[in-house]
Design an enzyme around this catalytic site. Structure first.
Site, PDB file in Angstrom:
ATOM      1  N   GLY A  58     -18.996   7.990   0.879  1.00  0.00           N
ATOM      2  CA  GLY A  58     -18.215   8.417  -0.086  1.00  0.00           C
ATOM      3  C   GLY A  58     -18.329   7.513  -1.288  1.00  0.00           C
TER       4      GLY A  58
ATOM      5  N   LYS B 165       1.090  -1.319   0.060  1.00  0.00           N
ATOM      6  CA  LYS B 165       0.066   0.059   0.089  1.00  0.00           C
ATOM      7  C   LYS B 165       0.917   1.236   0.014  1.00  0.00           C
ATOM      8  CE  LYS B 165      -4.523   1.081   0.591  1.00  0.00           C
ATOM      9  NZ  LYS B 165      -5.734   0.305   0.299  1.00  0.00           N
TER      10      LYS B 165
ATOM     11  N   VAL C  59     -17.683   4.278  -1.796  1.00  0.00           N
ATOM     12  CA  VAL C  59     -18.485   2.936  -1.812  1.00  0.00           C
ATOM     13  C   VAL C  59     -19.654   2.883  -0.778  1.00  0.00           C
ATOM     14  CG1 VAL C  59     -18.031   0.748  -0.395  1.00  0.00           C
ATOM     15  CG2 VAL C  59     -16.079   1.920  -1.356  1.00  0.00           C
TER      16      VAL C  59
ATOM     17  N   GLY D 111     -20.050   7.189   6.710  1.00  0.00           N
ATOM     18  CA  GLY D 111     -19.352   7.494   5.554  1.00  0.00           C
ATOM     19  C   GLY D 111     -19.945   7.255   4.196  1.00  0.00           C
TER      20      GLY D 111
HETATM   21  P1  NAI Z   1     -14.268   8.125   0.149  1.00  0.00           P
HETATM   22  O1  NAI Z   1     -13.040   8.940   0.375  1.00  0.00           O
HETATM   23  O2  NAI Z   1     -14.736   8.047  -1.211  1.00  0.00           O
HETATM   24  O3  NAI Z   1     -15.230   8.009   1.127  1.00  0.00           O
HETATM   25  C1  NAI Z   1     -15.147   8.300   2.515  1.00  0.00           C
HETATM   26  C2  NAI Z   1     -16.098   9.058   3.097  1.00  0.00           C
HETATM   27  O4  NAI Z   1     -16.089   9.125   4.441  1.00  0.00           O
HETATM   28  C3  NAI Z   1     -16.183  10.413   2.611  1.00  0.00           C
HETATM   29  O5  NAI Z   1     -17.299  10.661   2.423  1.00  0.00           O
HETATM   30  C4  NAI Z   1     -15.855  11.199   3.935  1.00  0.00           C
HETATM   31  O6  NAI Z   1     -16.313  12.524   3.919  1.00  0.00           O
HETATM   32  C5  NAI Z   1     -16.265  10.462   4.966  1.00  0.00           C
HETATM   33  N1  NAI Z   1     -15.757  10.485   6.161  1.00  0.00           N
HETATM   34  C6  NAI Z   1     -14.478  10.766   6.625  1.00  0.00           C
HETATM   35  N2  NAI Z   1     -14.390  10.650   7.965  1.00  0.00           N
HETATM   36  C7  NAI Z   1     -15.586  10.223   8.556  1.00  0.00           C
HETATM   37  C8  NAI Z   1     -16.028  10.329   9.741  1.00  0.00           C
HETATM   38  N3  NAI Z   1     -15.207  10.361  10.869  1.00  0.00           N
HETATM   39  N4  NAI Z   1     -17.361   9.859   9.888  1.00  0.00           N
HETATM   40  C9  NAI Z   1     -18.330   9.668   8.859  1.00  0.00           C
HETATM   41  N5  NAI Z   1     -17.898  10.021   7.569  1.00  0.00           N
HETATM   42  C10 NAI Z   1     -16.482  10.356   7.330  1.00  0.00           C
HETATM   43  O7  NAI Z   1     -13.695   6.647   0.003  1.00  0.00           O
HETATM   44  P2  NAI Z   1     -13.995   5.330  -0.462  1.00  0.00           P
HETATM   45  O8  NAI Z   1     -13.531   4.811  -1.523  1.00  0.00           O
HETATM   46  O9  NAI Z   1     -15.661   5.236  -0.484  1.00  0.00           O
HETATM   47  O10 NAI Z   1     -13.585   4.173   0.713  1.00  0.00           O
HETATM   48  C11 NAI Z   1     -14.049   4.046   2.046  1.00  0.00           C
HETATM   49  C12 NAI Z   1     -13.375   3.047   2.794  1.00  0.00           C
HETATM   50  O11 NAI Z   1     -13.404   1.736   2.238  1.00  0.00           O
HETATM   51  C13 NAI Z   1     -12.044   3.569   3.075  1.00  0.00           C
HETATM   52  O12 NAI Z   1     -11.597   2.963   4.469  1.00  0.00           O
HETATM   53  C14 NAI Z   1     -11.049   2.702   2.091  1.00  0.00           C
HETATM   54  O13 NAI Z   1      -9.773   2.383   2.445  1.00  0.00           O
HETATM   55  C15 NAI Z   1     -12.100   1.472   2.016  1.00  0.00           C
HETATM   56  N6  NAI Z   1     -11.899   0.455   0.894  1.00  0.00           N
HETATM   57  C16 NAI Z   1     -12.372   1.289  -0.341  1.00  0.00           C
HETATM   58  C17 NAI Z   1     -12.424   0.694  -1.444  1.00  0.00           C
HETATM   59  C18 NAI Z   1     -12.705   1.251  -2.916  1.00  0.00           C
HETATM   60  O14 NAI Z   1     -12.888   0.552  -3.780  1.00  0.00           O
HETATM   61  N7  NAI Z   1     -12.842   2.547  -2.902  1.00  0.00           N
HETATM   62  C19 NAI Z   1     -11.871  -0.709  -1.385  1.00  0.00           C
HETATM   63  C20 NAI Z   1     -11.506  -1.483  -0.118  1.00  0.00           C
HETATM   64  C21 NAI Z   1     -11.755  -0.662   0.830  1.00  0.00           C
END
Ligand code: NAI
Length: 359
Positions: free
Chosen positions: A195, A93, A197, A193
């Site tokens: 985001g 990573k 996903v 969250g």
């Molecule tokens: P993203 O950055 O698109 O979404 C993260 C969301 O969490 C954002 O909307 C942000 O504002 C929100 N956030 C941040 N801190 C917060 C808190 N304290 N409380 C509530 N919401 C909060 O990231 P994504 O891609 O959706 O990934 C989410 C998680 O899943 C991460 O931990 C990532 O490592 C993991 N992941 C993502 C994958 C992917 O395909 N995108 C694959 C495997 C794991």
């Protein structure tokens, strides 16, 4: 950084070599480039199964040590995830430390790409939190060792929809085990969250008839979820302790810890966020409370499956979907293994993944 996070990196008595669950890493590289403002860590945990494959996070850290801890924990998680998903890759990573915003983003990612290229294929990168498809396209201009690039037929690129597909399948199967529920309709789910996903997962849960409670630090996302899914919006500090059946952590890691676990109401925890447990002992604490925790690296493998198959070539989107849906079968096997061994789901998963890693 997540307000609930309990990070050992904040404890100044912790040494650099005590981070990352004290797991040995094959190689850890610090990369700096004054010209582009790049400050990055590339952590290669294991290449035992093949080149290390894992995304690149772009984030603001409280300290360099916190960034290192994140990189080490995430890369170890990728070894377990890739092994658990039977992918012929090891775990690695990268994290890029968010700077002062004075530098051009594309040049910074290309500088990162050159560092990846310097590793000659030992590490293959992709998207993670904060890194977009356009960033990965910039990386791809300087190295072939990058995934998450859309193909002309539309397959590939942003892995989040496939991650959400896998998390949803895991939740469905987990609910069958925990609640005896053949379908999710009527179950209350807290999504932490919204985001890439979390939003895609919320869409699927809503379509399945779940009642959603959501939180995000970005108010525009929660407002949109209220409109689109009739979701109840709560404060970020309150989401984990909502009176719900299922908690889906989809923000950042280490939200399940000694302070949050005693206050959980959910009986099933399954979500996308990497490294949800602050420590391995927290998996035991969940088990003792009768909460079924489906380990993140088992549940959230949909994205890496998509990236790997896109990178390898020769797979259709239907092939990838079928492979992602096999996550649900692993959930079945995990319940059987944990019950046979009389151990928490988190420990049973670790033992299973480490067996695969060693084989
Ligand atoms: P993203 O950055 O698109 O979404 C993260 C969301 O969490 C954002 O909307 C942000 O504002 C929100 N956030 C941040 N801190 C917060 C808190 N304290 N409380 C509530 N919401 C909060 O990231 P994504 O891609 O959706 O990934 C989410 C998680 O899943 C991460 O931990 C990532 O490592 C993991 N992941 C993502 C994958 C992917 O395909 N995108 C694959 C495997 C794991």
């Amino acid at each position: 950084m997540n307000a609930n996070k309990v990070s050992r990196a904040d404890d100044h008595s912790v040494s650099l070599f005590g981070l990352g669950d004290a797991t040995p890493h094959e190689r850890v590289m610090l990369v700096t480039d004054e010209k582009t403002g790049l400050r990055a860590i590339i952590a290669i945990h294991s290449t035992a199964r093949g080149p290390a494959f894992g995304g690149c996070r772009y984030w603001s850290y409280g300290s360099d040590l916190a960034a290192m801890e994140d990189a080490l924990r995430l890369s170890r998680g990728m070894s377990l995830k890739n092994a658990m998903a039977d992918l012929p890759f090891g775990g690695g990573k990268a994290v890029i430390l968010r700077g002062d915003g004075q530098h051009e983003r594309k040049a910074m990612y290309q500088s990162f790409g050159r560092a990846v290229q310097g590793l000659s294929g030992t590490y293959i990168t992709g998207e993670d939190v904060g890194t977009s498809v356009s960033d990965m396209l910039a990386v791809r201009e300087v190295t072939p060792y990058a995934a998450g690039i859309p193909r002309p037929d539309g397959f590939g690129g942003n892995p989040s929809p496939k991650t959400a597909l896998g998390v949803f399948a895991a939740i469905e199967r987990g609910a069958l085990h925990v609640f005896g529920a053949p379908e999710l309709s009527g179950l209350r789910v807290a999504v932490q969250g919204l985001g890439a996903v979390g939003w895609a997962l919320a869409e699927r849960l809503h379509r399945a008839g779940c009642k959603l409670v959501v939180a995000d630090i970005d108010d525009s996302r929660t407002a949109a979820a209220r409109r689109a899914f009739n979701a109840v919006v709560v404060a970020v500090d309150d989401i984990a302790t909502q009176d719900v059946d299922i908690l889906a952590p989809c923000a950042l890691g280490a939200t399940l810890h000694r302070n949050s676990i005693p206050a959980l109401h959910a009986r099933l925890v399954a979500g996308a966020a990497n490294n949800q447990l602050a420590t391995n002992d927290d998996g035991d604490a969940l088990h003792e409370r009768g909460i079924a925790y489906l380990p993140d690296y088992l549940v959230n493998a949909g994205g890496i499956i998509s990236c790997v198959r896109e990178y390898e070539g020769g797979f259709t989107e239907a092939d990838v979907d079928a492979e992602v849906l096999r996550i649900a079968d692993r959930v079945d096997s995990l319940f059987v293994r944990a019950s046979k061994a009389g151990e928490p789901l988190s420990r049973a998963a670790d033992h299973w993944a480490l067996e695969k890693l060693a084989s």
